[in-house]
Motif scaffolding. Structure first.
Motif, PDB file in Angstrom:
ATOM      1  N   GLU A 148      -4.691   9.893   2.742  1.00 33.08           N
ATOM      2  CA  GLU A 148      -5.161   8.506   2.612  1.00 33.08           C
ATOM      3  C   GLU A 148      -4.153   7.541   3.224  1.00 33.08           C
ATOM      4  O   GLU A 148      -4.535   6.551   3.869  1.00 33.08           O
ATOM      5  CB  GLU A 148      -5.404   8.180   1.138  1.00 33.08           C
ATOM      6  CG  GLU A 148      -6.633   8.868   0.566  1.00 33.08           C
ATOM      7  CD  GLU A 148      -6.747   8.714  -0.947  1.00 33.08           C
ATOM      8  OE1 GLU A 148      -5.759   8.238  -1.571  1.00 33.08           O
ATOM      9  OE2 GLU A 148      -7.792   9.088  -1.512  1.00 33.08           O
ATOM     10  N   ALA A 149      -2.862   7.825   3.043  1.00 32.12           N
ATOM     11  CA  ALA A 149      -1.826   6.982   3.637  1.00 32.12           C
ATOM     12  C   ALA A 149      -1.870   7.055   5.161  1.00 32.12           C
ATOM     13  O   ALA A 149      -1.671   6.049   5.850  1.00 32.12           O
ATOM     14  CB  ALA A 149      -0.449   7.396   3.129  1.00 32.12           C
ATOM     15  N   VAL A 150      -2.147   8.251   5.694  1.00 37.31           N
ATOM     16  CA  VAL A 150      -2.284   8.390   7.146  1.00 37.31           C
ATOM     17  C   VAL A 150      -3.475   7.589   7.650  1.00 37.31           C
ATOM     18  O   VAL A 150      -3.381   6.873   8.663  1.00 37.31           O
ATOM     19  CB  VAL A 150      -2.432   9.878   7.534  1.00 37.31           C
ATOM     20  CG1 VAL A 150      -2.722  10.018   9.028  1.00 37.31           C
ATOM     21  CG2 VAL A 150      -1.177  10.656   7.166  1.00 37.31           C
ATOM     22  N   LYS A 151      -4.579   7.667   6.941  1.00 37.94           N
ATOM     23  CA  LYS A 151      -5.763   6.910   7.356  1.00 37.94           C
ATOM     24  C   LYS A 151      -5.503   5.408   7.299  1.00 37.94           C
ATOM     25  O   LYS A 151      -5.920   4.657   8.191  1.00 37.94           O
ATOM     26  CB  LYS A 151      -6.959   7.268   6.473  1.00 37.94           C
ATOM     27  CG  LYS A 151      -8.261   6.605   6.930  1.00 37.94           C
ATOM     28  CD  LYS A 151      -9.444   7.071   6.105  1.00 37.94           C
ATOM     29  CE  LYS A 151     -10.722   6.395   6.588  1.00 37.94           C
ATOM     30  NZ  LYS A 151     -11.904   6.817   5.796  1.00 37.94           N
ATOM     31  N   ASP A 152      -4.802   4.968   6.260  1.00 35.71           N
ATOM     32  CA  ASP A 152      -4.479   3.540   6.159  1.00 35.71           C
ATOM     33  C   ASP A 152      -3.589   3.091   7.311  1.00 35.71           C
ATOM     34  O   ASP A 152      -3.742   1.980   7.832  1.00 35.71           O
ATOM     35  CB  ASP A 152      -3.772   3.255   4.830  1.00 35.71           C
ATOM     36  CG  ASP A 152      -4.708   3.350   3.633  1.00 35.71           C
ATOM     37  OD1 ASP A 152      -5.946   3.328   3.843  1.00 35.71           O
ATOM     38  OD2 ASP A 152      -4.202   3.462   2.502  1.00 35.71           O
ATOM     39  N   ARG A 153      -2.655   3.955   7.706  1.00 30.43           N
ATOM     40  CA  ARG A 153      -1.708   3.580   8.760  1.00 30.43           C
ATOM     41  C   ARG A 153      -2.316   3.694  10.149  1.00 30.43           C
ATOM     42  O   ARG A 153      -2.084   2.853  11.023  1.00 30.43           O
ATOM     43  CB  ARG A 153      -0.461   4.470   8.668  1.00 30.43           C
ATOM     44  CG  ARG A 153       0.590   4.187   9.747  1.00 30.43           C
ATOM     45  CD  ARG A 153       1.187   2.817   9.558  1.00 30.43           C
ATOM     46  NE  ARG A 153       2.161   2.513  10.601  1.00 30.43           N
ATOM     47  CZ  ARG A 153       1.859   2.061  11.817  1.00 30.43           C
ATOM     48  NH1 ARG A 153       0.580   1.862  12.138  1.00 30.43           N
ATOM     49  NH2 ARG A 153       2.803   1.820  12.696  1.00 30.43           N
TER      50      ARG A 153
END
Length: 244
Positions: free
Chosen positions: A75-80
């Motif tokens: 999820e953090a990768v998708k947000d970034r």
């Protein structure tokens, strides 16, 4: 074709083969998020390498066998980065002992990381990878060479090999390839740990090419099957210089 760079997630991306894969994908124009479990300094150094090369890097700490932690990392990768195109699961452990004397606590530990962890990452990749992407898991040539003391490790990697063609079929219609890479003996800290020089020389000499593999040798195979080699799917590729 998108105007934005492709995005890769590499577990175990701060050391050894995973770090070489990170470098190779960075050189191919990927932004790269690495997932690491222990060495924050090495993870930060790897991200700096990505950024010096002109791409964007991200380091995230997670135990790959911890499904909620892996989900949060993705999820953090998708947000970034707004998405994921390639997932490489290179994280793993390799306790060595004869089957007759292997501590069963060590067996549980290697099963948790190498089988459950691979499954957790593969499952998350199935939800996260954009159409046209790629998933690469890691096996080992020991599933063919059957070396003593590698029973637990080889068993876990045989499980990974079984997972790969099934996931490839389950992702049909999305143009996502799923493959495993099975390195032979490769010059990493994990390989050298506990081995006298005589043993290293003997193992290197058993290869028709007369040397150990390098992390860069393995990274080149990963780069091929996550890039131009779209017709390779559901396979285990043995990258071992002809050892087996």
């Amino acid at each position: 074709m998108r105007s934005t760079p492709r995005v890769a997630v590499v577990t175990g991306g701060s050391r050894g083969i995973g770090r070489a894969v990170t470098r190779r994908l960075t050189a191919a124009g990927f932004d790269v998020a690495i997932i690491y479990n222990a060495d924050q300094d090495e993870a930060a150094a790897t991200v700096r390498e990505v950024e010096v090369a002109g791409r964007t890097g991200l380091a995230l700490r997670a135990d790959i066998a911890d499904a909620p932690a892996v989900r949060r990392a993705f999820e953090a990768v998708k947000d970034r980065f707004d998405g994921v195109d390639v997932v490489i699961n290179s994280a793993g452990i390799m306790p060595l002992a004869p089957i007759a004397t292997l501590d069963l606590d060590d067996l549980d530990r290697v099963l948790r990381t190498n089988v459950r962890g691979a499954f957790v990452v593969a499952r998350q990749a199935a939800h996260s990878v954009r159409d046209g992407g790629a998933v690469v898991l890691f096996s080992t040539t020991v599933t063919r060479t059957h070396l003593p003391n590698y029973g637990a490790y080889a068993a876990t990697k045989a499980a990974v090999e079984g997972l790969v063609p099934i996931l490839a079929k389950e992702l049909a219609g999305r143009d996502i390839t799923v493959n495993a890479v099975a390195p032979g003996p490769t010059a990493t800290d994990l390989f050298f740990e506990g081995k006298p020089q005589e043993a290293v020389d003997r193992i290197a000499g058993a290869n028709p090419m007369g040397r150990l593999g390098t992390p860069e040798d393995i990274a080149a195979v990963v780069a091929t099957i996550t890039g131009p080699a779209r017709w390779i799917n559901g396979q285990t590729i043995f990258a071992n210089g002809g050892l087996a």
